[in-house]
Write an enzyme that holds these catalytic residues in place. Structure first.
Site, mmCIF file in Angstrom:
data_model
loop_
_atom_site.group_PDB
_atom_site.id
_atom_site.type_symbol
_atom_site.label_atom_id
_atom_site.label_comp_id
_atom_site.label_asym_id
_atom_site.label_seq_id
_atom_site.Cartn_x
_atom_site.Cartn_y
_atom_site.Cartn_z
ATOM 1 N N ASP A 8 -37.433 -1.345 50.156
ATOM 2 C CA ASP A 8 -36.120 -2.285 50.696
ATOM 3 C C ASP A 8 -35.694 -1.890 52.306
ATOM 4 O OD1 ASP A 8 -35.232 0.296 50.250
ATOM 5 O OD2 ASP A 8 -34.353 -0.529 48.217
ATOM 6 N N GLU A 30 -42.685 -2.270 44.705
ATOM 7 C CA GLU A 30 -41.366 -2.117 43.936
ATOM 8 C C GLU A 30 -40.565 -3.315 44.005
ATOM 9 O OE1 GLU A 30 -39.275 2.187 45.057
ATOM 10 O OE2 GLU A 30 -38.806 0.921 46.398
ATOM 11 N N GLU A 44 -29.828 -2.019 51.994
ATOM 12 C CA GLU A 44 -31.033 -2.254 51.087
ATOM 13 C C GLU A 44 -30.984 -3.263 50.126
ATOM 14 O OE1 GLU A 44 -30.946 1.784 53.157
ATOM 15 O OE2 GLU A 44 -29.621 0.728 52.008
ATOM 16 N N HIS A 141 -27.167 10.800 52.294
ATOM 17 C CA HIS A 141 -27.544 10.225 53.666
ATOM 18 C C HIS A 141 -27.156 8.685 53.794
ATOM 19 C CE1 HIS A 141 -30.734 8.840 51.191
ATOM 20 N NE2 HIS A 141 -31.156 7.680 52.185
ATOM 21 N N ARG A 143 -25.618 5.037 54.180
ATOM 22 C CA ARG A 143 -24.680 4.346 54.921
ATOM 23 C C ARG A 143 -23.399 4.182 54.266
ATOM 24 N NH1 ARG A 143 -29.179 1.776 56.460
ATOM 25 N NH2 ARG A 143 -29.720 1.838 58.733
ATOM 26 N N HIS A 187 -29.808 14.992 56.949
ATOM 27 C CA HIS A 187 -29.992 13.783 57.606
ATOM 28 C C HIS A 187 -29.521 13.576 58.823
ATOM 29 C CE1 HIS A 187 -30.949 9.542 58.142
ATOM 30 N NE2 HIS A 187 -31.844 9.724 57.159
#
Length: 638
Positions: A8, A30, A44, A141, A143, A187
């Protein structure tokens, strides 16, 4: 040809869109992961829903993922449960390590150079000493965990290591003190910067750069549990028998939660602290740590890759037979029966659901319902996005009160007039997006001239090679950080106060609703027996007359004003919207969330001259069709 996209990510979404524009079939590995919240995870969730919309093959990792796809209208024959290829990768690596001791030695050498090997050796050794070493793998990590949300996670870790430093972290049964350490691959984004700021001085938090896959797996084997917002680690943790605490509000992988080996703890500092503390200190045989450390296989047993290879062989035979395979959902809607509305996950009793013939259910006459009653249904509708808009969108700059204006371009040559109308608005749009479906007119020279004359205006041109009907333009507001969006059809030219009037009406009706250029209520519906059911009428107005009446209607058209967040609701039933492509469905989708549609009625006289202004605009529209002054009328010769 076939394009295979996995997962994604934005790169996967972009590859799928390119394939779709080139009419190449897409296989999605997936497939079917969903939270049904476009902002969690962001972006995503949007990426995978869009990929699913245009894919011909859907290779789902679990039975639950397959059920989600089928419920969205994907033909069951197009969905195959393969397991997850990430599990294949882990199991393949485990086998390589088993067969090649030098490979394991190489991993240990790399971890030693990063200062982790001694710690991991202590964590994996059984000891009868009064102190036991425990390692937790930490990743953060996403957003949506930027800013204060990430701080909640890191502050909980700070509280745990402080407790261990003070010697107050003790196992309940054995009484041993716990020497707690966190391994934290940082990250390189703003979430990582927050982690360094909060935890940088803690010697029990071992910060590293990004780890290789085999290094991470080595740590997984020796960790007591995993604290993460990662999707992949939710899968891999189950394969190693390691409990996973998910630092998110939603997970697209609930199979781990259902199996009892994962728990969604969100980003609240106290909740993460208490849940982690319970796992660390509960060393009883029947305790929570033991229960969550079971070895289970909810995401597959390492056979996904071979299954996909077999499916590719089937696809090759399909190509050799010269059959055309279009995206499954759109083909299904053209050739098959729409699922019965009784199976939809929706509030009951909406007016359009009851009385419209467009949505797959027979009309249910109820002439005694008033306009307001039609929207009340049989229960109180839940509005998932009520409340302050910008406050709930921490991952993007949200400018309160600002408006993004989307101008539609298809075959009519009115862009120049609409741009001029946009610049005359008393409430000036912060961003103007020219959304062009296909390439029937050339707007390049118009846009170049407009940019030269208005250098300070933020204007963007988005063109779709395929006709996305109304879908593309109603998606665009999600990409721009204004509180509101307004979309104009290419055949309207509202007056100067239109945007201001729309925003005023929005707050006049209570700060929740879709404001339209014209409005309609279902006037009559012919059911299967030939009986006619009588409904409402039609209202229209583009004048922004402050004395006009505001009326609730079933659906609106030609101009739409709404909070940008509403755009996410338009995509809850994409298979349904592709069935007809009618923009009346925008009101329908909002009704499912208890959001009503309104229009300003222009019945009677208006002291501000709204009706005469509207007539002037309409005449100007009609008169411009033969004008040679509009650059976009010159076709594609530019």
């Amino acid at each position: 040809h076939l394009v295979i996209v996995q997962g994604d990510t934005t790169s996967a979404m972009a590859a799928a869109v390119v394939a779709f524009y080139n009419r190449i079939p897409i296989a999605h590995v997936e497939a079917g992961l969903r939270t049904h919240n476009l902002y969690s995870p962001f972006p995503e969730e949007f990426n995978r829903q869009l990929i699913g919309m245009i894919s011909s093959y859907h290779w789902a990792p679990t039975d639950l993922a397959k059920k989600r796809l089928v419920s969205e209208g994907v033909p069951e024959a197009r969905v195959v449960v393969t397991g997850n290829t990430g599990i294949d990768a882990v199991m393949m690596m485990q086998q390589v390590r088993k067969d090649n001791s030098s490979y394991t030695a190489e991993i240990r050498r790399r971890l030693s150079s990063k200062g982790l090997l001694e710690l991991l050796s202590l964590a994996s050794s059984s000891t009868k000493l009064p102190t036991v070493t425990r390692v937790v793998l930490l990743t953060c990590h996403r957003r949506e965990n930027q800013g204060s949300r990430g701080e909640g996670v890191f502050n909980a870790v700070y509280d745990l290591v402080k407790l261990s430093t003070e010697g107050k972290l003790v196992e309940q049964v054995s009484g041993r003190k716990i020497d707690l350490h966190f391994v934290y691959p940082v990250h390189p984004n703003s979430v990582g910067e927050t982690g360094r700021r909060v935890l940088g001085s803690q010697r029990r938090v071992h910060m590293t750069g990004p780890l290789d896959f085999d290094e991470l797996a080595y740590i997984l084997e020796r960790a007591v549990f995993i604290l993460t917002d990662s999707g992949g680690l939710q899968e891999e943790g189950s394969l190693y028998g390691r409990p996973v605490l998910v630092t998110r509000e939603h997970t697209e992988r609930p199979e781990g939660v259902m199996a009892g080996v994962s728990e969604v703890v969100g980003v609240d500092r106290d909740r993460i602290f208490k849940t982690s503390l319970g796992l660390l200190t509960d060393d009883s045989a029947g305790g929570k740590l033991a229960a969550m450390s079971r070895l289970v296989f909810p995401f597959g047993r390492g056979t996904a890759s071979q299954t996909i290879v077999d499916l590719l062989s089937e696809h090759k035979q399909l190509l050799l037979s010269r059959q055309t395979l279009k995206p499954g959902r759109m083909e299904m809607l053209k050739d098959e029966t729409v699922p019965d509305t009784a199976n939809w996950n929706r509030p009951e009793g909406r007016y359009l659901l009851q009385e419209s013939p467009y949505f797959g259910s027979p009309p249910v006459p109820n002439p005694k319902l008033s306009a307001d009653d039609r929207f009340k249904g049989q229960g109180q509708a839940r509005n998932p996005i009520a409340g302050p808009r910008c406050k709930d969108l921490p991952f993007r700059r949200c400018r309160p009160g600002g408006v993004t204006l989307v101008l539609s371009v298809f075959k009519r040559p009115f862009l120049l007039l609409q741009l001029q109308a946009a610049m005359r608005q008393t409430l000036r749009p912060e961003t103007i997006i020219v959304y062009q479906n296909e390439a029937h007119v050339d707007v390049g020279s118009t846009l170049r001239a407009f940019r030269r004359e208005n250098p300070g205006v933020d204007i963007k041109h988005v063109q779709s090679e395929a006709n996305m009907k109304f879908h593309g333009r109603f998606l665009l507001p999600l990409s721009f950080g204004t509180e509101f969006a307004c979309i104009w059809d290419d055949d309207v030219l509202p007056t100067d106060s239109w945007l201001q009037w729309n925003r005023d009406v929005f707050f006049k009706v209570g700060g929740e609703g879709l404001i339209g250029g014209n409005g309609r209520s279902i006037k009559s519906v012919l059911d299967a027996s030939g009986k006619v059911h009588v409904g409402g009428g039609m209202q229209q107005g583009y004048d922004g007359c402050s004395r006009a009446r505001v009326e609730q209607v079933d659906f609106v058209g030609h101009s739409w004003f709404f909070p940008s967040d509403y755009a996410s609701l338009f995509w809850r039933y994409p298979w349904l919207s592709f069935q007809t492509g009618e923009d009346m469905q925008i009101s329908f989708f909002l009704q499912l969330s208890g959001i009503k549609s309104y229009v300003a009625s222009t019945r009677g006289k208006c002291s501000e001259g709204g009706d005469s202004k509207l007539q002037e605009v309409q005449k100007k529209n009609q008169g411009s069709q033969g004008s040679a002054k509009l650059p976009e009328q010159r076709g594609r010769q530019n």
